[in-house]
Design a protein around this motif. Structure first.
Motif, PDB file in Angstrom:
ATOM      1  N   GLU A  66     -19.855  89.769 -19.343  1.00 28.94           N
ATOM      2  CA  GLU A  66     -20.219  91.163 -19.732  1.00 28.94           C
ATOM      3  C   GLU A  66     -19.303  91.999 -20.415  1.00 28.94           C
ATOM      4  O   GLU A  66     -19.648  93.168 -20.704  1.00 28.94           O
ATOM      5  CB  GLU A  66     -20.832  91.669 -18.520  1.00 28.94           C
ATOM      6  N   ASP A  67     -18.188  91.790 -20.348  1.00 28.57           N
ATOM      7  CA  ASP A  67     -16.827  92.811 -20.607  1.00 28.57           C
ATOM      8  C   ASP A  67     -16.751  92.588 -22.177  1.00 28.57           C
ATOM      9  O   ASP A  67     -16.942  91.444 -22.485  1.00 28.57           O
ATOM     10  CB  ASP A  67     -15.600  92.237 -20.142  1.00 28.57           C
ATOM     11  N   PRO A  68     -16.744  93.511 -22.981  1.00 30.04           N
ATOM     12  CA  PRO A  68     -16.604  93.560 -24.317  1.00 30.04           C
ATOM     13  C   PRO A  68     -15.581  92.580 -24.963  1.00 30.04           C
ATOM     14  O   PRO A  68     -15.577  91.661 -25.967  1.00 30.04           O
ATOM     15  CB  PRO A  68     -16.750  94.856 -25.020  1.00 30.04           C
ATOM     16  N   ARG A  69     -14.387  92.565 -24.319  1.00 36.20           N
ATOM     17  CA  ARG A  69     -13.251  91.711 -24.750  1.00 36.20           C
ATOM     18  C   ARG A  69     -13.260  90.603 -24.018  1.00 36.20           C
ATOM     19  O   ARG A  69     -12.624  89.412 -24.339  1.00 36.20           O
ATOM     20  CB  ARG A  69     -11.908  92.556 -24.222  1.00 36.20           C
ATOM     21  N   GLY A  70     -14.224  90.301 -22.791  1.00 34.67           N
ATOM     22  CA  GLY A  70     -13.944  89.153 -22.068  1.00 34.67           C
ATOM     23  C   GLY A  70     -14.473  87.889 -22.831  1.00 34.67           C
ATOM     24  O   GLY A  70     -13.609  86.731 -22.603  1.00 34.67           O
ATOM     25  N   LEU A 121     -17.736  84.820 -11.599  1.00 34.26           N
ATOM     26  CA  LEU A 121     -16.633  85.722 -12.308  1.00 34.26           C
ATOM     27  C   LEU A 121     -16.695  85.593 -13.849  1.00 34.26           C
ATOM     28  O   LEU A 121     -16.590  86.467 -14.291  1.00 34.26           O
ATOM     29  CB  LEU A 121     -15.394  84.814 -11.950  1.00 34.26           C
ATOM     30  N   VAL A 122     -17.262  84.281 -14.136  1.00 32.47           N
ATOM     31  CA  VAL A 122     -17.439  84.059 -15.749  1.00 32.47           C
ATOM     32  C   VAL A 122     -18.500  85.047 -16.231  1.00 32.47           C
ATOM     33  O   VAL A 122     -18.139  85.623 -17.246  1.00 32.47           O
ATOM     34  CB  VAL A 122     -18.060  82.874 -15.902  1.00 32.47           C
ATOM     35  N   LYS A 123     -19.524  85.155 -15.218  1.00 30.73           N
ATOM     36  CA  LYS A 123     -20.714  86.116 -15.833  1.00 30.73           C
ATOM     37  C   LYS A 123     -20.033  87.650 -15.903  1.00 30.73           C
ATOM     38  O   LYS A 123     -20.443  88.199 -17.163  1.00 30.73           O
ATOM     39  CB  LYS A 123     -21.679  86.157 -14.935  1.00 30.73           C
ATOM     40  N   PRO A 166     -18.521  74.520 -22.391  1.00 32.02           N
ATOM     41  CA  PRO A 166     -19.720  74.856 -21.536  1.00 32.02           C
ATOM     42  C   PRO A 166     -19.346  75.408 -20.175  1.00 32.02           C
ATOM     43  O   PRO A 166     -18.348  74.851 -19.572  1.00 32.02           O
ATOM     44  CB  PRO A 166     -20.234  73.527 -21.538  1.00 32.02           C
ATOM     45  N   ILE A 167     -20.011  76.334 -19.557  1.00 32.25           N
ATOM     46  CA  ILE A 167     -19.583  77.156 -18.628  1.00 32.25           C
ATOM     47  C   ILE A 167     -19.562  76.230 -17.390  1.00 32.25           C
ATOM     48  O   ILE A 167     -18.593  76.299 -16.491  1.00 32.25           O
ATOM     49  CB  ILE A 167     -20.617  78.090 -18.120  1.00 32.25           C
ATOM     50  N   ALA A 168     -20.487  75.203 -17.128  1.00 31.84           N
ATOM     51  CA  ALA A 168     -20.428  74.309 -16.125  1.00 31.84           C
ATOM     52  C   ALA A 168     -19.048  73.438 -16.310  1.00 31.84           C
ATOM     53  O   ALA A 168     -18.397  73.285 -14.922  1.00 31.84           O
ATOM     54  CB  ALA A 168     -21.698  73.397 -16.370  1.00 31.84           C
ATOM     55  N   LYS A 169     -18.667  73.109 -17.272  1.00 34.80           N
ATOM     56  CA  LYS A 169     -17.210  72.328 -17.515  1.00 34.80           C
ATOM     57  C   LYS A 169     -16.127  73.361 -17.047  1.00 34.80           C
ATOM     58  O   LYS A 169     -15.146  72.927 -16.527  1.00 34.80           O
ATOM     59  CB  LYS A 169     -17.355  71.719 -18.990  1.00 34.80           C
ATOM     60  N   LEU A 170     -16.092  74.388 -17.789  1.00 34.77           N
ATOM     61  CA  LEU A 170     -15.194  75.362 -17.703  1.00 34.77           C
ATOM     62  C   LEU A 170     -14.887  75.866 -16.328  1.00 34.77           C
ATOM     63  O   LEU A 170     -13.934  75.878 -15.596  1.00 34.77           O
ATOM     64  CB  LEU A 170     -15.636  76.568 -18.330  1.00 34.77           C
ATOM     65  N   VAL A 171     -15.930  75.888 -15.318  1.00 34.32           N
ATOM     66  CA  VAL A 171     -16.012  76.399 -14.206  1.00 34.32           C
ATOM     67  C   VAL A 171     -15.239  75.192 -13.087  1.00 34.32           C
ATOM     68  O   VAL A 171     -14.568  75.466 -12.160  1.00 34.32           O
ATOM     69  CB  VAL A 171     -17.351  76.682 -13.334  1.00 34.32           C
ATOM     70  N   GLU A 172     -15.766  73.971 -13.722  1.00 41.91           N
ATOM     71  CA  GLU A 172     -15.301  72.546 -12.938  1.00 41.91           C
ATOM     72  C   GLU A 172     -13.738  72.462 -13.123  1.00 41.91           C
ATOM     73  O   GLU A 172     -13.045  72.101 -12.353  1.00 41.91           O
ATOM     74  CB  GLU A 172     -16.271  71.547 -13.297  1.00 41.91           C
ATOM     75  N   HIS A 192     -11.294  74.490 -15.224  1.00 47.31           N
ATOM     76  CA  HIS A 192     -10.520  75.464 -15.821  1.00 47.31           C
ATOM     77  C   HIS A 192     -10.500  76.764 -14.688  1.00 47.31           C
ATOM     78  O   HIS A 192     -10.483  77.910 -15.598  1.00 47.31           O
ATOM     79  CB  HIS A 192     -10.886  75.767 -17.454  1.00 47.31           C
ATOM     80  N   GLY A 193     -10.525  76.479 -13.578  1.00 45.16           N
ATOM     81  CA  GLY A 193     -10.836  77.827 -12.672  1.00 45.16           C
ATOM     82  C   GLY A 193      -9.646  78.612 -12.837  1.00 45.16           C
ATOM     83  O   GLY A 193      -9.716  79.912 -12.738  1.00 45.16           O
ATOM     84  N   GLU A 194      -8.486  78.173 -13.021  1.00 49.13           N
ATOM     85  CA  GLU A 194      -7.222  78.941 -13.257  1.00 49.13           C
ATOM     86  C   GLU A 194      -7.256  79.960 -14.325  1.00 49.13           C
ATOM     87  O   GLU A 194      -6.752  81.149 -14.438  1.00 49.13           O
ATOM     88  CB  GLU A 194      -5.756  78.159 -13.497  1.00 49.13           C
ATOM     89  N   MET A 195      -7.818  79.368 -15.377  1.00 45.07           N
ATOM     90  CA  MET A 195      -7.801  79.922 -16.729  1.00 45.07           C
ATOM     91  C   MET A 195      -8.876  81.248 -16.327  1.00 45.07           C
ATOM     92  O   MET A 195      -8.536  82.412 -16.837  1.00 45.07           O
ATOM     93  CB  MET A 195      -8.451  79.173 -17.757  1.00 45.07           C
ATOM     94  N   ILE A 196     -10.024  80.854 -15.749  1.00 45.35           N
ATOM     95  CA  ILE A 196     -10.915  81.960 -15.575  1.00 45.35           C
ATOM     96  C   ILE A 196     -10.227  83.143 -14.772  1.00 45.35           C
ATOM     97  O   ILE A 196     -10.654  84.378 -14.964  1.00 45.35           O
ATOM     98  CB  ILE A 196     -12.203  81.612 -14.981  1.00 45.35           C
TER      99      ILE A 196
END
Lengths: 643, 378
Positions: free
Chosen positions: A390-394, A384-386, A613-619, A621-625
């Motif tokens: 890829e989205d210009p606003r993302g 999902l983060v990927k 860092p994505i690893a930390k974000l995924v671990e 802050h899932g709700e935020m993603i």
């Protein structure tokens, strides 16, 4: 200008006069012999550096012997510079002014009688006529003081006798007195250098031969205490820290409690200007040898006089008499039953209760790495983060810390580091690293200036942050108020990013259960995790507390007018224990989270560019993603995220 | 070996490598996490311990306050100044209680002297004759015991300087070299010829001397001043004039080096009786029970090179036939003159003969007559 060499043997010894010192001395001797008459002869002899030639042998440091029977070394060394450079008031005395001539004029010397400091000696004077001198008046003073000679003579120490038989009791406090650097009292000395003496030389070099330098240094050294506060504490500790002396005379452990006070810590850190034992315990204008016991009505620390002692012109002149209520000799472990002890205990319990759970979370987090536990759903979030990236606003949507917040963080970090580096040496003044650290800042004076102004900037930054939060809050309240134009402050309050909601409490419990292997799935958090919110709350509360107590202590003369002296003890306790909590929280846990945690090592980029860092974000802050994906209309192609 | 067999071996090796790689990929984070966990636990323990002790345990003043030395005992003799004074934070470190005169420093410990480090003798070993014991101990700061106490027939004695920092042979002490530069007969032409190079060398020597003498600030300042002036200037010339007298004040045996007998075979200093380790061990094992002849024999085994009687002062402090070749050891002429000054050795003669020696006074004291006979070298 020439700079003769022998003058360089001593920093305070100036140069040009010494350059012709040998010649001047020789001339003086001839003049004495030829024209001076018999009455001038002793004066000239006394002015000579070593009239009895004792230094021919005693200048050697190894001139000594070891007595196997007593286990003591007898060192007969006398520092030649003391006499040659007149480094102290006794530098002009012949050895036989103190030692009995008949005993020392023959080599090997006869058994030498211990020196009697009240013995009469002869001093050269400006007239060239010797003056009789003795310290016997000091003994008279001591007889009227708390340190009566007969009491001192009876002292027995836990380490055995400190003085040899019949040695003068003066040695408990005194050794060979040294002039301190005149520039400490009169900074102009450094700037003027030789010129101080050049003007005197017009007359005093030849016509009215007087050792101007000696007198200037002697007098200048009297503009300041003979010893630094630290050295004075060492002197007092000889008796006032000896268990046997204290037990026999029922004395409190005064030196130990002094070095735990602000003044004592400053002394340990090499501050020359802080209050020492004599500043408080000797009545202004009196002699140190007239120190009285605290229960003597004339004592400077008697309950009736102590306020005026604190408010002396050189200490706290603008303070209210209530400042004397401060417990200067407060030693917490022995202060049970006091409000200070209770406050310290509360802070310690609070520290353990707040730091403990946070620390436990970190340790359990590390345990997950050690056992190799995988977080369920990580692959889906990574994908999902990927797609978001890829989205210009993302990419912009995934920024957790705005530029404003990052700047505030770095300013806070810089000030925090400065405050810790300049404040903690005071807290741990007796540790090996404290004094060198303070010296790195240019001494305690500068360290305090830096500490105070860093604190002021931190408080100003805190107010700036409050203003920032306030405007954000009002703006949010208006947004939530709907079309009628009424602001909804309650909704805005609970929607503040750092507001700790019941959901946060619930998720924190879930996290603990997960980390303790009692739950399978790790809870997902929004932009800020509960741990970050608690951390923010800690900074919020800590800055207020440290700021208020710091200002109270800094402006003690003003705050004493509306607070009791005890408030300074309480403020000190609150300030130091809260600072300690902040340091261990930041130094151990926060540093782990942003630097050493395996998912962010070697540094969390969130502090630099706002992206976690994505690893930390995924671990974490899932709700935020998920929320960002929803906002951008990105479809989640994986399994739904399980909370 | 067939190609199939080779492939099989290669596959096995590759499998092992992959296994190792997988193991490392899994193990490294775990080891890292374990290490971090221990660090956090340790720091937390320290923090909690501080919190508890700050309130629960009363303690006395810190070492900065109470480490004041109370006596000059055996331990103090074997340690350097900072350990001895323990008062580095003080502006003027106090002398031990019961000792009035400022010490400032302490004799430089010689950790390579086998006689003292064996535990047999203390660093101030002379204690018997009141007349000379302190004078002899005074020499112990710059001369190894063997110079006077080990046998040898050569005149002058084969000596070598050894550094107290490593116990290895070295050049004459920097202080002597600096003094030699300033007092050399051809000093004037040298300064004219070498100028800046000579200045650089002198400054280096003075800085080294300051360090070797136990960080003597006066020598360091002297170096600063010699460095500050231009060679050939009036100020520099004045420095050259006054320098020798200033340096001479530091000839107190604190060179960071000592003289020792030179082992003729190896060229190294003899810092103890050679090959006596087992004998020393045996002595320590039996010293409490051995008496009479047995003890004498044990001690003889420990001291195979011991002289029957030690050298005396005038064996070296004499104008002719001195056992010390002062010039060869780097002593400048001016320093040698003061070491063999008739006043010095006549004083020694007086004292050694048990006669009272009255101190010469500056304004009234006439120099003592030289000794009756010039002693012959042994």
């Amino acid at each position: 200008m020439t700079v003769p060499v022998d003058a360089m043997m001593d920093p305070a010894k100036r140069t040009r006069r010494d350059g012709r010192g040998e010649t001047a001395r020789r001339n003086r001797a001839w003049m004495v012999l030829l024209f001076g008459g018999a009455f001038l002869l002793p004066a000239a002899a006394a002015r000579a550096d070593d009239p009895e030639n004792c230094l021919i042998c005693h200048q050697y440091r190894g001139l000594s012997r070891f007595d196997e029977a007593s286990g003591r070394a007898h060192v007969f060394f006398v520092d030649p510079q003391y006499a040659l450079a007149h480094r102290g008031p006794h530098g002009r005395l012949a050895c036989t002014a103190c030692h009995i001539r008949e005993e020392v004029e023959v080599v090997p010397h006869h058994a030498v009688t211990p020196v009697d400091c009240t013995r009469q000696c002869h001093l050269p004077s400006t007239t060239g006529i010797e003056r009789r001198f003795s310290h016997d008046n000091v003994m008279e003073m001591l007889a009227r003081s708390a340190h009566k000679p007969e009491e001192l003579s009876k002292l027995t120490f836990s380490r055995g006798p400190l003085l040899a038989d019949n040695q003068s009791i003066c040695l408990y406090c005194h050794d060979e007195p040294l002039f301190r650097d005149p520039a400490l009292a009169i900074p102009k000395f450094t700037e003027l250098a030789d010129r101080v003496y050049d003007r005197c030389d017009v007359c005093h070099a030849e016509k009215v031969a007087t050792d101007i330098e000696y007198y200037v240094r002697h007098i200048a050294s009297r503009f300041q205490p003979a010893r630094t506060p630290l050295e004075l504490a060492q002197v007092c500790a000889v008796c006032h820290s000896d268990p046997k002396v204290m037990a026999e005379r029922e004395l409190p452990n005064s030196v130990a409690s002094f070095v735990r006070s602000f003044h004592g810590k400053a002394a340990l850190l090499g501050d020359f200007s802080t209050a020492d034992c004599l500043n408080c315990h000797v009545t202004a204008g009196e002699n140190a040898h007239l120190m009285l016991a605290p229960d003597d009505p004339k004592s400077s620390v008697h309950v009736a006089n102590v306020a005026e002692s604190c408010r002396s012109l050189v200490c706290h002149p603008g303070a209210d008499p209530k400042i004397a209520e401060t417990a200067v000799h407060l030693d917490l472990p022995t202060a049970q039953g006091t409000i200070e002890y209770a406050l310290a205990a509360i802070f310690i319990v609070l520290t353990i209760l707040t730091f403990g759970p946070s620390c436990m979370l970190v340790l359990l987090d590390l345990l997950q790495v050690i056992v190799g536990r995988e977080v369920h759903g990580e692959e889906r979030l990574h994908a999902l983060v990927k797609r978001i990236m890829e989205d210009p606003r993302g990419k912009h949507q995934l920024v957790r810390f705005s530029v404003n917040h990052r700047v505030q963080h770095w300013v806070l970090s810089a000030l925090f580091i400065l405050l810790v580096l300049t404040g903690f040496p005071m807290k741990f003044a007796d540790d090996w690293w404290a004094a060198p650290l303070v010296r790195m800042f240019g001494g305690l004076g500068w360290a305090r200036v830096i500490h105070h102004w860093s604190g002021i900037l931190l408080v100003l930054g805190f107010f700036g942050h409050l203003v920032d939060v306030f405007f954000g809050f009002v703006s949010r309240a208006r947004e939530l108020g709907g079309p009628h134009g009424r602001a909804d402050y309650v909704k805005a309050w609970v929607s503040l990013p750092m507001w700790i909601s019941p959901t946060d409490i619930k998720k924190s419990i879930q996290l603990i259960l997960y980390l303790m292997f009692l739950r399978k799935e790790k809870p997902a958090f929004g932009r800020f995790s509960p741990a970050e919110k608690f951390e923010y709350l800690g900074v919020f509360w800590g800055t207020m507390l440290l700021g208020i107590t710091g200002l109270l202590l800094w402006g003690e003369q003003i705050s004493s007018h509306f607070l009791s002296g005890r408030a300074f003890n309480l403020a000190t306790i609150a300030h130091t224990y809260e600072a300690f909590l902040a340091v261990i929280h930041v130094g151990i846990l926060h540093i782990y989270n942003v630097i050493f945690a395996p998912k962010v090592f070697p540094l969390s980029t969130a502090t630099m560019n706002g992206y976690t860092p994505i690893a930390k974000l995924v671990e974490e802050h899932g709700e935020m993603i998920d929320e960002v994906a929803r906002d951008l209309g990105i479809r989640d192609e994986g399994e739904p995220y399980h909370e | 070996m067939s190609s199939e067999a080779q492939r099989k071996i290669f596959r096995r090796i590759w499998a092992v490598v992959r296994l190792a790689g997988r193991f490392l990929r899994n193990a490294v984070p775990r080891i890292y996490a374990t290490a971090i966990m221990f660090v956090i636990v340790w720091l937390t323990f320290l923090a909690v311990r501080y919190l508890v002790t700050s309130l629960a345990i009363a303690s006395g003043p810190p070492p900065q306050i109470v480490a004041l030395p109370t006596r000059l005992d055996r331990a103090a003799l074997r340690e350097g100044r900072s350990a001895f004074a323990a008062l580095d934070a003080a502006e003027h470190p106090r002398s031990p209680l019961a000792h009035y005169h400022r010490l400032g420093g302490w004799v430089q410990p010689d950790t390579f002297n086998d006689c003292t480090r064996s535990g047999c003798h203390n660093p101030l070993p002379h204690a018997k004759r009141k007349e000379v014991r302190a004078f002899l101990n005074m020499h112990a700061t710059s001369i190894h015991c063997g110079v006077c106490h080990m046998e040898g027939d050569r005149v002058p004695r084969p000596l070598v300087w050894y550094g107290l920092d490593a116990g290895k042979p070295g050049d004459p002490p920097s202080l002597l070299q600096a003094y030699a530069m300033l007092t050399a007969p051809d000093a004037a032409s040298m300064w004219k010829r070498d100028g800046d190079a000579a200045q650089k060398k002198l400054v280096h020597l003075l800085n080294s001397a300051a360090r070797e003498s136990g960080d003597v600030p006066a020598l360091a300042r002297l170096a600063e001043h010699f460095e500050a002036y231009r060679v050939g200037s009036k100020a520099f010339d004045q420095m050259l004039t006054d320098g020798p007298a200033a340096l001479a004040r530091h000839f107190r045996g604190e060179y960071g080096a000592k003289l020792a007998l030179r082992d003729e075979r190896t060229g190294r200093p003899l810092l103890g009786h050679p090959n006596t380790g087992p004998a020393v061990a045996e002595w320590f094992a039996r010293k409490d029970t051995a008496v009479g002849e047995e003890a004498t024999k044990l001690l003889e085994a420990v001291h195979p090179m011991r002289r029957a009687s030690a050298l005396t002062c005038t064996d070296c402090h004499r104008t002719q036939g001195s056992l010390i070749d002062f010039p060869k050891l780097g002593y400048p002429e001016a320093r040698i003159r003061s070491l063999i000054d008739p006043v010095v050795f006549s004083m020694i003669e007086h004292i050694n003969a048990g006669r009272p020696f009255n101190l010469p006074a500056v304004l009234g004291g006439a120099p003592l007559p030289p000794p009756d006979v010039e002693k012959k070298a042994p």
